[in-house]
Design a protein around this motif. Structure first.
Motif, short mmCIF file in Angstrom:
data_model
loop_
_atom_site.label_atom_id
_atom_site.label_comp_id
_atom_site.label_asym_id
_atom_site.label_seq_id
_atom_site.Cartn_x
_atom_site.Cartn_y
_atom_site.Cartn_z
N SER A 74 0.84 -1.19 0.00
CA SER A 74 0.00 0.00 0.00
C SER A 74 0.88 1.25 0.00
CB SER A 74 -0.89 0.00 1.25
OG SER A 74 -0.11 0.05 2.42
N PRO A 75 0.34 2.40 -0.40
CA PRO A 75 1.15 3.63 -0.41
C PRO A 75 1.71 3.98 0.96
CG PRO A 75 -0.84 3.94 -1.70
CD PRO A 75 -0.99 2.62 -1.00
N GLU A 76 0.97 3.72 2.02
CA GLU A 76 1.45 4.03 3.37
C GLU A 76 2.65 3.17 3.73
OE1 GLU A 76 1.72 5.98 6.93
OE2 GLU A 76 0.48 6.45 5.20
N VAL A 77 2.56 1.89 3.39
CA VAL A 77 3.68 0.98 3.68
C VAL A 77 4.91 1.38 2.87
CG1 VAL A 77 4.49 -1.40 3.49
CG2 VAL A 77 2.19 -0.92 4.36
N ASN A 78 4.71 1.73 1.60
CA ASN A 78 5.84 2.16 0.77
C ASN A 78 6.49 3.41 1.33
OD1 ASN A 78 5.64 0.07 -1.15
ND2 ASN A 78 4.09 1.18 -2.31
N LYS A 79 5.69 4.33 1.84
CA LYS A 79 6.25 5.55 2.42
C LYS A 79 7.08 5.23 3.66
CE LYS A 79 4.93 10.11 4.16
NZ LYS A 79 5.72 9.98 5.39
N GLN A 80 6.57 4.34 4.51
CA GLN A 80 7.32 3.96 5.72
C GLN A 80 8.64 3.28 5.37
OE1 GLN A 80 4.71 1.60 8.11
NE2 GLN A 80 3.29 3.26 8.55
N LEU A 81 8.60 2.40 4.38
CA LEU A 81 9.82 1.69 3.99
C LEU A 81 10.83 2.64 3.35
CD1 LEU A 81 8.31 -1.61 2.53
CD2 LEU A 81 9.45 -1.29 4.72
N ASN A 82 10.35 3.60 2.56
CA ASN A 82 11.26 4.59 1.96
C ASN A 82 11.89 5.47 3.04
OD1 ASN A 82 11.28 4.14 -0.92
ND2 ASN A 82 9.15 4.78 -0.95
N ASP A 83 11.09 5.83 4.05
CA ASP A 83 11.64 6.61 5.16
C ASP A 83 12.72 5.83 5.90
OD1 ASP A 83 9.94 8.66 4.50
OD2 ASP A 83 8.43 8.16 6.02
N GLU A 84 12.48 4.53 6.08
CA GLU A 84 13.48 3.70 6.74
C GLU A 84 14.77 3.61 5.90
OE1 GLU A 84 15.31 1.20 9.51
OE2 GLU A 84 13.61 2.57 9.63
N LYS A 85 14.59 3.53 4.58
CA LYS A 85 15.77 3.49 3.70
C LYS A 85 16.57 4.79 3.81
CE LYS A 85 15.50 4.54 -0.55
NZ LYS A 85 15.12 4.64 -1.98
N GLN A 86 15.88 5.93 3.79
CA GLN A 86 16.58 7.21 3.92
C GLN A 86 17.28 7.32 5.27
OE1 GLN A 86 17.02 9.39 1.54
NE2 GLN A 86 15.79 8.20 0.10
N SER A 87 16.65 6.78 6.31
CA SER A 87 17.27 6.80 7.65
C SER A 87 18.57 5.99 7.65
CB SER A 87 16.29 6.26 8.68
OG SER A 87 16.92 6.14 9.94
N MET A 88 18.55 4.83 7.00
CA MET A 88 19.76 4.01 6.94
C MET A 88 20.85 4.70 6.13
SD MET A 88 18.34 0.07 6.65
CE MET A 88 17.45 0.35 5.12
N ILE A 89 20.48 5.39 5.05
CA ILE A 89 21.46 6.11 4.24
C ILE A 89 22.11 7.23 5.05
CG2 ILE A 89 21.75 7.59 2.23
CD1 ILE A 89 19.61 5.95 0.82
N LYS A 90 21.29 7.96 5.82
CA LYS A 90 21.84 9.02 6.66
C LYS A 90 22.79 8.47 7.72
CE LYS A 90 17.95 12.24 6.14
NZ LYS A 90 16.84 12.94 6.85
N GLU A 91 22.41 7.35 8.31
CA GLU A 91 23.28 6.75 9.32
C GLU A 91 24.60 6.30 8.71
OE1 GLU A 91 23.01 3.39 12.89
OE2 GLU A 91 21.28 3.83 11.62
#
Length: 271
Positions: A74-91
């Motif tokens: 779902s779009p909500e799940v995709n948004k959460q997963l993309n946010d998690e990916k960006q968080s890992m990239i920042k870390e």
């Protein structure tokens, strides 16, 4: 937050490996603060750099798997997963910046000492290079000055040529290094893509193997049933009066022999 995200088994496995590498990086940088020897610090930084490369590769795998599953989520799940990916990239970028800081500090600590020696100087003394002005005529002084100026101009011209050649060589080297770096980047991306494809193919082969094994079991079970039914039919035909063998539902019982029908016929008995 990351543990509550709805992930497929593949995404969850990649995410877990990335988190394990992040914990290893945090512990590695903590141990680096306690190391005083420059050689051991350099070795520790090399190990941490290798873990960062592995983290980068895993983040790419996470992004590819996320794009493959984007249509099923779902779009909500995709948004959460993309946010998690960006968080890992920042870390990961924070660890890269920390590594650069340690590399700069370690480079400042390495001081090279040059031993110039204590032998006699090869430079000539002033008495050997300069004549007393009172012993030279004006023309000789002018000629000596002009000669020194010409030598100085030639030395400057040679220095300019050396600088220009050095700049040209440096420019060519930088261009070659940039091309090689871009080529290596493309090679690394191709290798990551191949590794990801091999991993997907391995999972597909395992799934096909499980389906084939299930189909074989079902076919074997049906074969045993058919063999049992055929065996019962054969036994009933060979031994039709055997009461120990039950009739098969849906199968007509064997017809009695002509002799029995002939004996049981009333007209025949009257005769």
């Amino acid at each position: 937050m990351a543990s509550n995200l709805p992930m497929s088994p593949e995404l969850e496995q990649i995410h877990g490996e990335i988190r394990d590498h992040f914990r290893a990086l945090a512990n590695g940088f903590q141990r680096l603060d306690k190391i005083k020897d420059s050689t051991r610090q350099s070795k520790q930084l090399e190990e941490l750099t290798e873990k960062m490369r592995e983290c980068k590769r895993l983040v790419k795998d996470f992004d590819r798997e996320l794009k493959d599953e984007e249509a099923r989520n779902s779009p909500e799940v995709n948004k959460q997963l993309n946010d998690e990916k960006q968080s890992m990239i920042k870390e990961l970028n924070s660890y890269v910046a920390l590594r650069k800081t340690y590399m700069s500090t370690l480079g400042n600590k390495k001081v090279e000492l040059f031993d110039m020696g204590a032998g006699p100087s090869a430079e000539p003394t002033a008495e050997e290079n300069v004549q007393v002005a009172s012993e030279m005529s004006n023309q000789e002084l002018v000629d000596a000055g002009m000669k020194r100026m010409d030598e100085t101009d030639q030395a400057i011209e040679r220095s300019k040529q050396v600088v220009e050649q050095t700049i040209e060589v440096g420019t060519q080297t930088a261009a070659n290094l940039k091309g090689q770096t871009d080529q290596m980047g493309r090679v690394v991306n191709h290798l990551d893509t191949i590794q990801f494809s091999l991993k997907k193919a391995s999972q597909l082969v395992k799934e096909i193997g499980r389906q084939v094994a299930t189909d074989k079991c079902i076919m074997m079970f049906l074969f045993l049933i058919v063999c049992g039914v055929v065996a019962i039919i054969v036994v009933k035909i060979v031994h039709p009066n055997n009461k120990d063998i039950r009739d098969i539902p849906g199968l007509a019982p064997p017809a009695p022999s002509r002799k029995l029908l002939y004996l049981r016929n009333p007209e025949y008995m009257q005769r």
